[in-house]
Design an enzyme around this catalytic site. Structure first.
Site, PDB file in Angstrom:
ATOM      1  N   LYS A 186      34.049  81.197 -11.643  1.00  0.00           N
ATOM      2  CA  LYS A 186      34.319  82.549 -12.083  1.00  0.00           C
ATOM      3  C   LYS A 186      35.818  82.797 -12.290  1.00  0.00           C
ATOM      4  O   LYS A 186      36.645  81.969 -11.941  1.00  0.00           O
ATOM      5  CB  LYS A 186      33.732  83.545 -11.070  1.00  0.00           C
ATOM      6  CG  LYS A 186      32.208  83.434 -10.910  1.00  0.00           C
ATOM      7  CD  LYS A 186      31.461  83.601 -12.224  1.00  0.00           C
ATOM      8  CE  LYS A 186      30.014  84.026 -12.046  1.00  0.00           C
ATOM      9  NZ  LYS A 186      29.071  82.910 -11.782  1.00  0.00           N
TER      10      LYS A 186
HETATM   11  C1  LIG Z   1      27.568  83.408 -11.068  1.00  0.00           C
HETATM   12  C2  LIG Z   1      26.606  84.496 -11.243  1.00  0.00           C
HETATM   13  C3  LIG Z   1      25.799  84.962 -10.208  1.00  0.00           C
HETATM   14  C4  LIG Z   1      25.687  84.280  -8.898  1.00  0.00           C
HETATM   15  O1  LIG Z   1      26.884  84.099  -8.242  1.00  0.00           O
HETATM   16  P1  LIG Z   1      27.017  82.950  -7.131  1.00  0.00           P
HETATM   17  O2  LIG Z   1      28.299  83.312  -6.470  1.00  0.00           O
HETATM   18  O3  LIG Z   1      27.096  81.648  -7.848  1.00  0.00           O
HETATM   19  O4  LIG Z   1      25.862  83.043  -6.241  1.00  0.00           O
HETATM   20  C5  LIG Z   1      24.989  86.054 -10.428  1.00  0.00           C
HETATM   21  N1  LIG Z   1      24.945  86.643 -11.624  1.00  0.00           N
HETATM   22  C6  LIG Z   1      25.682  86.218 -12.668  1.00  0.00           C
HETATM   23  C7  LIG Z   1      25.614  86.925 -13.960  1.00  0.00           C
HETATM   24  C8  LIG Z   1      26.524  85.118 -12.510  1.00  0.00           C
HETATM   25  O5  LIG Z   1      27.232  84.664 -13.542  1.00  0.00           O
END
Ligand SMILES: *Cc1c(COP(=O)(O)O)cnc(C)c1O
Length: 405
Positions: A186
């Protein structure tokens, strides 16, 4: 992988500060921790950046979604409208919480289509979980109106759009709660981590309690306070929070670099009439982690992908063809369509509102099958961008030669 491109002395120092106290737990041990409260500080920084009253950090974006749904009272048998283009965690969050996902179409924003949301509402609809995909926003003002009109809870899965805004208002603050992920991929990362934000004190308290077995954290001895509700362990640890705190301070730099780089590559794509850019309702609020564009049809998209390889575009930029991708588009979610789980879900017992195996989403298919997304890097140099632009132009020219002046 934006934030992770910038690991430096700041992240290492923050981790070191925690290690020196030996307290990796976010609660208690007041004397031993010598004033080091990384999770609390991280939460304050998240709240400030989003101009929101409350932020609560947790173990992941997935648990953020689960916490938000629980705090908002979404549970067994509630229909929740979700997009078919998202990281699968959004859908898992609904299913594991006992809710029943209803897939609506996306539009050319790559997010839920307001029209399709309207068509998906039934008397059992409790909530809409809008996902601001790939760093940019849905038609959020229209979606807010629909939710108000039909008395639906609005949750924003803002995992991919931390720092984004719509008309100056931070994404994640339009509904009851916003959810963030700080996993390794992210815009900023904790390694693993997430957060929920809200302006509603009650929801914040429920979220905070739910993420730690229902402890109310009133007073200074977690363990000896009250437990108003049942919860679970979705806590973030101090080491992860320390990294997130170091990273969040780099947000201005990350966004300005990404926006600059995205602009340069956008100008290359704009030379080609066959390339259609994703609709971004407010370009100023785009965090610019991705540059998303549509080709005229699936066959030509696959030709462009092949041309990108031939010209070595793939050596200079990561890109996604989500239509074939495992975890972001429903087409490849066989396990979800068949509701394969080790245990029984509410969805197994109650039945699902749609037959996921035969569900047709023609509008979403048409969009995703001709979509390519470039991953924008923070650390590209001018020379990198020049060479990348040259290769992209060469690749597109080879497919759409006739269009070149
Ligand atoms: C990455 C992501 C998640 C989940 O996040 P994690 O930290 O990997 O559990 C949920 N929703 C969206 C849209 C994402 O891109």
């Amino acid at each position: 992988m934006p934030g992770s491109e910038l690991f430096g002395i700041e992240e290492r120092q923050a981790v070191q500060e925690v290690m020196e106290t030996g307290v990796l737990f976010r609660y208690n041990h007041d004397a031993q921790r010598k004033g080091i409260w990384k999770s609390r500080e991280f939460e304050a920084a998240i709240a400030k950046l989003n101009n929101v009253k409350y932020a609560h950090a947790c173990s992941s974006g997935s648990t953020a979604v689960a916490i938000a749904m629980a705090a908002c009272g979404i549970g067994v048998g509630d229909e929740v409208i979700v997009p078919p283009f998202t990281y699968v965690a959004t859908v898992e969050g609904a299913l594991l919480g006992g809710a029943l996902p209803v897939f609506a179409e996306i539009d050319e924003t790559l997010c839920l289509s307001p029209d399709s949301i309207r068509k998906s509402i039934t008397p059992k609809t409790k909530a809409v979980v809008v996902v601001h995909m790939c760093g940019s926003m849905a038609k959020i003002d229209e979606i807010v109106e629909i939710c108000k009109e039909h008395n639906l809870v609005l949750i924003e899965d803002t995992a991919q759009a931390f720092g984004g805004t719509y008309q100056g208002k931070p994404l994640g603050t339009f509904g009851s709660m916003g959810c963030f992920s700080f996993d390794f991929f992210k815009i900023i990362t904790c390694g693993e981590g997430g957060a929920v934000i809200t302006n509603d004190e009650k929801l914040y308290n429920l979220a905070e309690q739910f993420s730690d077995h229902g402890h109310d954290h009133i007073g200074n001895n977690r363990g000896m306070e009250n437990h108003p509700i049942i919860g679970f362990n979705y806590r973030i640890g101090e080491l992860n929070a320390a990294i997130g705190l170091a990273q969040v301070k780099k947000m201005d730099y990350i966004m300005s670099q990404q926006r600059k780089h995205k602009q340069i590559l956008t100008a290359v794509l704009e030379k080609f009439a066959e390339v259609q850019l994703r609709n971004i309702p407010d370009k100023e609020g785009d965090v610019a982690t991705f540059l998303d564009f549509f080709l005229p049809n699936e066959a030509e998209t696959r030709k462009v992908l092949a041309a990108f390889e031939k010209e070595g575009v793939n050596q200079l930029v990561g890109y996604k063809y989500w239509y074939d991708n495992q975890y972001h588009y429903i087409r490849n979610w066989e396990h979800v369509k068949e509701l394969k789980t080790p245990m029984k879900l509410a969805a197994h017992v109650l039945g699902t509102p749609q037959d996921y195996k035969t569900l047709e989403l023609p509008q979403s298919n048409a969009l995703i099958s001709r979509l390519i997304s470039f991953e924008i890097k923070i650390k590209w140099t001018d020379a990198d961008l020049q060479e990348l632009s040259r290769r992209i132009e060469a690749a597109l020219s080879s497919v759409f030669a006739k269009e070149l002046a």
